[in-house]
Design a protein around this motif. Sequence first.
Motif, short mmCIF file in Angstrom:
data_model
loop_
_atom_site.label_atom_id
_atom_site.label_comp_id
_atom_site.label_asym_id
_atom_site.label_seq_id
_atom_site.Cartn_x
_atom_site.Cartn_y
_atom_site.Cartn_z
N HIS A 52 49.96 -84.83 -17.56
CA HIS A 52 51.12 -85.61 -16.88
C HIS A 52 51.14 -84.82 -15.80
CE1 HIS A 52 51.45 -85.24 -21.75
NE2 HIS A 52 51.52 -86.39 -20.83
N ARG A 53 50.81 -84.00 -14.95
CA ARG A 53 51.22 -83.25 -13.62
C ARG A 53 50.11 -84.07 -13.08
NH1 ARG A 53 51.81 -78.91 -14.21
NH2 ARG A 53 49.34 -78.20 -13.91
N ILE A 54 49.22 -84.40 -13.32
CA ILE A 54 47.72 -85.56 -12.51
C ILE A 54 48.32 -86.41 -13.15
CG2 ILE A 54 45.83 -86.15 -12.69
CD1 ILE A 54 45.27 -83.11 -14.33
N VAL A 55 49.19 -86.91 -13.46
CA VAL A 55 49.63 -88.36 -13.18
C VAL A 55 50.11 -89.26 -12.21
CG1 VAL A 55 50.70 -90.13 -14.60
CG2 VAL A 55 48.28 -89.87 -15.41
N LEU A 56 51.94 -87.76 -12.25
CA LEU A 56 52.85 -88.24 -11.44
C LEU A 56 52.03 -87.92 -9.83
CD1 LEU A 56 54.80 -85.96 -13.39
CD2 LEU A 56 55.06 -88.08 -13.23
N ASN A 57 51.10 -86.96 -9.51
CA ASN A 57 50.60 -86.86 -8.28
C ASN A 57 49.10 -87.53 -7.67
OD1 ASN A 57 52.20 -85.15 -7.76
ND2 ASN A 57 50.75 -82.71 -9.04
N TRP A 58 48.63 -88.56 -8.44
CA TRP A 58 48.33 -89.81 -7.71
C TRP A 58 48.72 -90.19 -6.89
CZ3 TRP A 58 46.51 -92.52 -13.31
CH2 TRP A 58 45.75 -91.91 -14.33
N LEU A 59 47.59 -89.78 -5.47
CA LEU A 59 47.97 -90.44 -4.06
C LEU A 59 48.55 -91.41 -4.26
CD1 LEU A 59 45.27 -87.40 -2.47
CD2 LEU A 59 47.64 -87.64 -3.10
N ASP A 60 47.36 -92.47 -4.23
CA ASP A 60 47.46 -93.76 -4.20
C ASP A 60 48.64 -94.81 -4.94
OD1 ASP A 60 46.12 -93.16 -1.94
OD2 ASP A 60 44.06 -93.95 -3.27
N ASP A 61 49.34 -94.58 -5.31
CA ASP A 61 50.54 -95.55 -6.82
C ASP A 61 51.46 -95.33 -5.44
OD1 ASP A 61 48.41 -94.59 -8.72
OD2 ASP A 61 50.29 -92.50 -10.01
N ALA A 62 51.67 -96.65 -5.67
CA ALA A 62 52.47 -97.67 -5.25
C ALA A 62 53.20 -98.33 -6.20
CB ALA A 62 51.75 -99.16 -4.24
N GLU A 63 53.52 -98.39 -7.26
CA GLU A 63 54.43 -99.23 -7.82
C GLU A 63 54.16 -97.93 -9.70
OE1 GLU A 63 54.10 -103.29 -9.33
OE2 GLU A 63 52.34 -103.22 -7.78
N SER A 64 55.50 -98.20 -10.11
CA SER A 64 55.93 -97.05 -11.71
C SER A 64 56.38 -98.39 -12.04
CB SER A 64 55.59 -96.05 -10.90
OG SER A 64 57.46 -95.56 -10.71
N CYS A 65 56.87 -97.54 -13.64
CA CYS A 65 57.46 -98.12 -14.02
C CYS A 65 57.70 -97.60 -15.66
CB CYS A 65 57.13 -99.65 -15.25
SG CYS A 65 58.31 -100.13 -16.46
N VAL A 66 59.81 -97.18 -15.48
CA VAL A 66 59.73 -95.71 -15.89
C VAL A 66 60.62 -96.41 -17.51
CG1 VAL A 66 61.61 -93.99 -16.43
CG2 VAL A 66 60.18 -94.36 -14.40
N VAL A 67 60.43 -96.30 -18.55
CA VAL A 67 62.07 -97.20 -20.06
C VAL A 67 62.26 -95.99 -20.46
CG1 VAL A 67 60.83 -99.29 -19.49
CG2 VAL A 67 60.54 -98.16 -20.89
N SER A 68 63.19 -96.25 -21.12
CA SER A 68 63.50 -95.14 -22.32
C SER A 68 63.65 -95.53 -23.47
CB SER A 68 64.57 -93.84 -21.87
OG SER A 68 64.17 -93.31 -21.12
#
Length: 186
Positions: free
Chosen positions: A143-159
């Motif tokens: 999961h840390r790898i996903v959190l650290n991806w360099l070029d991400d510009a958008e994200s979605c968080v839902v609970s």
Amino acid sequence: MKKIITILLLLVSLVSFSQEYQTNIKLDSLIWIKINEYRASDSAILYGDVPNVITVFALGDWREFAYGVTINHSKVNRRVVGGSGHTDPEILASRGITGECLFQMHLRIKDDDDYGDTDLTDEVTLDKIATRIVTGWINSWTHRIVLNWLDDAESCVVSVITKQPMSSDPSVKDYYYKINSTYQTK
């Protein structure tokens, strides 16, 4: 007549959904902020590269898709082998989503816990929950790898939050909150 029946069925399904699952945009935004704080910290720097701060908090169709993922994950029996609940990578790729993190926690309602009276509208309580979720992802190398991806510009968080009984015995009134969160990124 068919229209009336269709409308009634739709209303019943919406009422059922709203009674079973709670959403909390404040919790979602706190998780998103904590992820960005982590991405800007020294802990996230890999080989001299610093991940950018994600500036787009996804809404609309992507958010609806993520809610579906999160609800499905909330139904997964985590004791079953292979019961991760992660979305098929081909489906994610077809939507341009490059990574996904799922998290599930159970929050038992007790008077003497760190969460006080577990008021899910209280910002201090929500901050503690958000910290626990993001820390869980940071402590998992995949999961840390996903959190650290360099070029991400958008994200979605839902609970999604459900209130669960501690026992099938109706005389036992104790319960817990089952909180499922999803983080997806592009």
